[in-house]
Scaffold this motif. Structure first.
Motif, PDB file in Angstrom:
ATOM      1  N   LEU A  24      -2.705  29.563  57.224  1.00  0.00           N
ATOM      2  CA  LEU A  24      -3.556  29.542  56.032  1.00  0.00           C
ATOM      3  C   LEU A  24      -2.983  28.597  54.974  1.00  0.00           C
ATOM      4  N   ASN A  25      -1.671  28.608  54.832  1.00  0.00           N
ATOM      5  CA  ASN A  25      -1.034  27.691  53.869  1.00  0.00           C
ATOM      6  C   ASN A  25      -1.246  26.241  54.263  1.00  0.00           C
ATOM      7  N   ARG A  26      -1.155  25.994  55.544  1.00  0.00           N
ATOM      8  CA  ARG A  26      -1.297  24.625  56.045  1.00  0.00           C
ATOM      9  C   ARG A  26      -2.643  24.026  55.650  1.00  0.00           C
ATOM     10  N   TYR A  27      -3.684  24.840  55.688  1.00  0.00           N
ATOM     11  CA  TYR A  27      -5.033  24.356  55.371  1.00  0.00           C
ATOM     12  C   TYR A  27      -5.465  24.743  53.952  1.00  0.00           C
ATOM     13  N   ASN A  28      -4.483  25.116  53.113  1.00  0.00           N
ATOM     14  CA  ASN A  28      -4.765  25.450  51.712  1.00  0.00           C
ATOM     15  C   ASN A  28      -5.799  26.561  51.568  1.00  0.00           C
ATOM     16  N   LEU A  29      -5.714  27.553  52.453  1.00  0.00           N
ATOM     17  CA  LEU A  29      -6.663  28.661  52.428  1.00  0.00           C
ATOM     18  C   LEU A  29      -6.048  29.954  51.908  1.00  0.00           C
ATOM     19  N   LEU A  30      -4.724  30.020  51.874  1.00  0.00           N
ATOM     20  CA  LEU A  30      -4.091  31.274  51.478  1.00  0.00           C
ATOM     21  C   LEU A  30      -4.323  31.586  50.003  1.00  0.00           C
ATOM     22  N   ARG A  31      -4.166  30.584  49.137  1.00  0.00           N
ATOM     23  CA  ARG A  31      -4.350  30.833  47.697  1.00  0.00           C
ATOM     24  C   ARG A  31      -5.763  31.333  47.374  1.00  0.00           C
ATOM     25  N   PRO A  32      -6.831  30.622  47.814  1.00  0.00           N
ATOM     26  CA  PRO A  32      -8.166  31.153  47.486  1.00  0.00           C
ATOM     27  C   PRO A  32      -8.427  32.529  48.086  1.00  0.00           C
ATOM     28  N   LEU A  33      -7.841  32.817  49.261  1.00  0.00           N
ATOM     29  CA  LEU A  33      -8.016  34.134  49.865  1.00  0.00           C
ATOM     30  C   LEU A  33      -7.364  35.210  49.006  1.00  0.00           C
ATOM     31  N   VAL A  34      -6.113  34.974  48.587  1.00  0.00           N
ATOM     32  CA  VAL A  34      -5.416  35.938  47.741  1.00  0.00           C
ATOM     33  C   VAL A  34      -6.146  36.096  46.410  1.00  0.00           C
ATOM     34  N   GLU A  35      -6.622  34.992  45.851  1.00  0.00           N
ATOM     35  CA  GLU A  35      -7.340  35.044  44.573  1.00  0.00           C
ATOM     36  C   GLU A  35      -8.582  35.913  44.683  1.00  0.00           C
ATOM     37  N   GLN A  36      -9.331  35.744  45.777  1.00  0.00           N
ATOM     38  CA  GLN A  36     -10.531  36.546  45.971  1.00  0.00           C
ATOM     39  C   GLN A  36     -10.195  38.019  46.147  1.00  0.00           C
ATOM     40  N   MET A  37      -9.117  38.303  46.859  1.00  0.00           N
ATOM     41  CA  MET A  37      -8.711  39.695  47.065  1.00  0.00           C
ATOM     42  C   MET A  37      -8.257  40.341  45.767  1.00  0.00           C
ATOM     43  N   VAL A  38      -7.484  39.619  44.972  1.00  0.00           N
ATOM     44  CA  VAL A  38      -7.033  40.133  43.678  1.00  0.00           C
ATOM     45  C   VAL A  38      -8.230  40.391  42.777  1.00  0.00           C
ATOM     46  N   THR A  39      -9.173  39.453  42.747  1.00  0.00           N
ATOM     47  CA  THR A  39     -10.365  39.607  41.912  1.00  0.00           C
ATOM     48  C   THR A  39     -11.185  40.808  42.363  1.00  0.00           C
ATOM     49  N   THR A  40     -11.403  40.917  43.667  1.00  0.00           N
ATOM     50  CA  THR A  40     -12.195  42.028  44.196  1.00  0.00           C
ATOM     51  C   THR A  40     -11.579  43.368  43.832  1.00  0.00           C
ATOM     52  N   GLU A  41     -10.262  43.462  43.960  1.00  0.00           N
ATOM     53  CA  GLU A  41      -9.586  44.718  43.632  1.00  0.00           C
ATOM     54  C   GLU A  41      -9.677  45.032  42.150  1.00  0.00           C
ATOM     55  N   SER A  42      -9.573  44.002  41.313  1.00  0.00           N
ATOM     56  CA  SER A  42      -9.559  44.236  39.870  1.00  0.00           C
ATOM     57  C   SER A  42     -10.911  44.690  39.333  1.00  0.00           C
ATOM     58  N   ILE A  43     -12.003  44.348  40.024  1.00  0.00           N
ATOM     59  CA  ILE A  43     -13.338  44.695  39.527  1.00  0.00           C
ATOM     60  C   ILE A  43     -13.976  45.838  40.311  1.00  0.00           C
ATOM     61  N   ALA A  44     -13.272  46.368  41.313  1.00  0.00           N
ATOM     62  CA  ALA A  44     -13.873  47.323  42.248  1.00  0.00           C
ATOM     63  C   ALA A  44     -14.417  48.576  41.566  1.00  0.00           C
ATOM     64  N   SER A  45     -13.760  49.044  40.518  1.00  0.00           N
ATOM     65  CA  SER A  45     -14.175  50.295  39.881  1.00  0.00           C
ATOM     66  C   SER A  45     -15.261  50.101  38.823  1.00  0.00           C
ATOM     67  N   THR A  46     -15.656  48.874  38.563  1.00  0.00           N
ATOM     68  CA  THR A  46     -16.671  48.588  37.538  1.00  0.00           C
ATOM     69  C   THR A  46     -18.066  48.802  38.110  1.00  0.00           C
ATOM     70  N   GLN A  47     -18.822  49.705  37.485  1.00  0.00           N
ATOM     71  CA  GLN A  47     -20.159  50.038  37.952  1.00  0.00           C
ATOM     72  C   GLN A  47     -21.195  49.037  37.443  1.00  0.00           C
ATOM     73  N   VAL A  48     -22.234  48.827  38.249  1.00  0.00           N
ATOM     74  CA  VAL A  48     -23.340  47.938  37.882  1.00  0.00           C
ATOM     75  C   VAL A  48     -24.618  48.754  37.854  1.00  0.00           C
ATOM     76  N   SER A  49     -25.290  48.773  36.711  1.00  0.00           N
ATOM     77  CA  SER A  49     -26.532  49.534  36.589  1.00  0.00           C
ATOM     78  C   SER A  49     -27.705  48.756  37.165  1.00  0.00           C
ATOM     79  N   ASP A  50     -28.778  49.486  37.483  1.00  0.00           N
ATOM     80  CA  ASP A  50     -29.993  48.834  37.988  1.00  0.00           C
ATOM     81  C   ASP A  50     -30.552  47.847  36.964  1.00  0.00           C
ATOM     82  N   GLU A  51     -30.455  48.211  35.696  1.00  0.00           N
ATOM     83  CA  GLU A  51     -30.961  47.326  34.638  1.00  0.00           C
ATOM     84  C   GLU A  51     -30.167  46.020  34.591  1.00  0.00           C
TER      85      GLU A  51
END
Length: 251
Positions: free
Chosen positions: A22-49
């Motif tokens: 993943l590092n070789r193809y510069n994919l590890l950083r965006p993968l970790v970034e997406q995982m960190v972001t997903t975890e940080s927002i996971a508990s935030t609820q989204v209303s129908d409105e």
């Protein structure tokens, strides 16, 4: 906010060989970034409105006018509805999480960056010839010619294609010498030709718009701080994944 389980999950899924690939193809950083972001927002609820508002916003950006046209938009996009809705929810969650975590600091950040956020519109003639710059300045000053016509005919920069108008742009986007002149100028006052590098400039401030702390600006400040936190957490997790944390830090 912490992001420990994202790192643990990634370690579980891939070994050292996988990380190297993943590092070789510069994919590890965006993968970790997406995982960190997903975890940080996971508990935030989204209303129908909130989701309906996001759907309507997407529709309007694509030229539609009402929610009833949602099926038509999905056909145009050629993507599954679940994927589109997931992206919209993610955007809402990021904005809400950023507000929750950083809104108390948003105004202070705005005050620190206010000079960068002020907007200006100005007329500009950029010329290599000092004497021509002076002549055109006198023509504008006397009312013999107007800025737009002279810019189309004589300007030697990209302002030639915009009738000499630059902006609205952040004040600090311009050269520091020009920034200082615009900062103390009055709208409508033509400045005498002055030199910057190889150019002679004729400038007139048209409009100065000081930045104000609105809800939109607050959201922008919160997003900037959230993005910075995500970048910090991503860097920390990458360092740990690649074994670059010193012994003290790992205890």
């Amino acid at each position: 906010m912490e992001s420990g389980s994202a790192l643990a999950e990634l370690k579980r899924l891939i070994g050292s060989d996988g990380r190297a690939l993943l590092n070789r193809y510069n994919l590890l950083r965006p993968l970790v970034e997406q995982m960190v972001t997903t975890e940080s927002i996971a508990s935030t609820q989204v209303s129908d409105e909130e989701l309906d508002q996001a759907k309507l916003g997407l529709l309007e950006r694509r030229g539609y006018e009402e929610l009833e046209q949602w099926p038509e938009l999905l056909t145009e996009l050629g993507r599954p509805e679940a994927m589109v809705l997931d992206q919209l929810k993610r955007g809402i969650q990021q904005r809400s999480t950023a507000r929750e975590q950083f809104s108390a600091k948003a105004e202070a950040r705005f005050l620190e960056r206010k000079n960068e956020l002020d907007q200006v519109v100005y007329s500009l003639l950029r010329l290599e010839n000092r004497f021509l710059a002076r002549e055109l300045y006198l023509q504008i000053e006397s009312g013999e010619s107007n800025f737009a016509d002279l810019a189309k005919r004589y300007a030697e920069g990209p302002e030639r294609n915009t009738n000499g108008i630059v902006g609205p742009v952040p004040l600090t986007q311009a050269h520091p010498v020009l920034v200082e002149k615009l900062r103390v100028s009055q709208p409508g006052v033509l400045l005498e030709p002055f030199r910057i590098s190889d150019w002679w400039l004729v400038v007139r401030l048209e409009r100065y718009s000081p930045a104000t702390f609105t809800d939109e600006v607050s959201d922008r400040m919160c997003k900037e701080m959230f993005d910075e936190w995500i970048a910090e957490q991503t860097a920390t997790n990458l360092s740990r994944l690649n074994g670059n944390v010193d012994a003290k830090a790992s205890r």
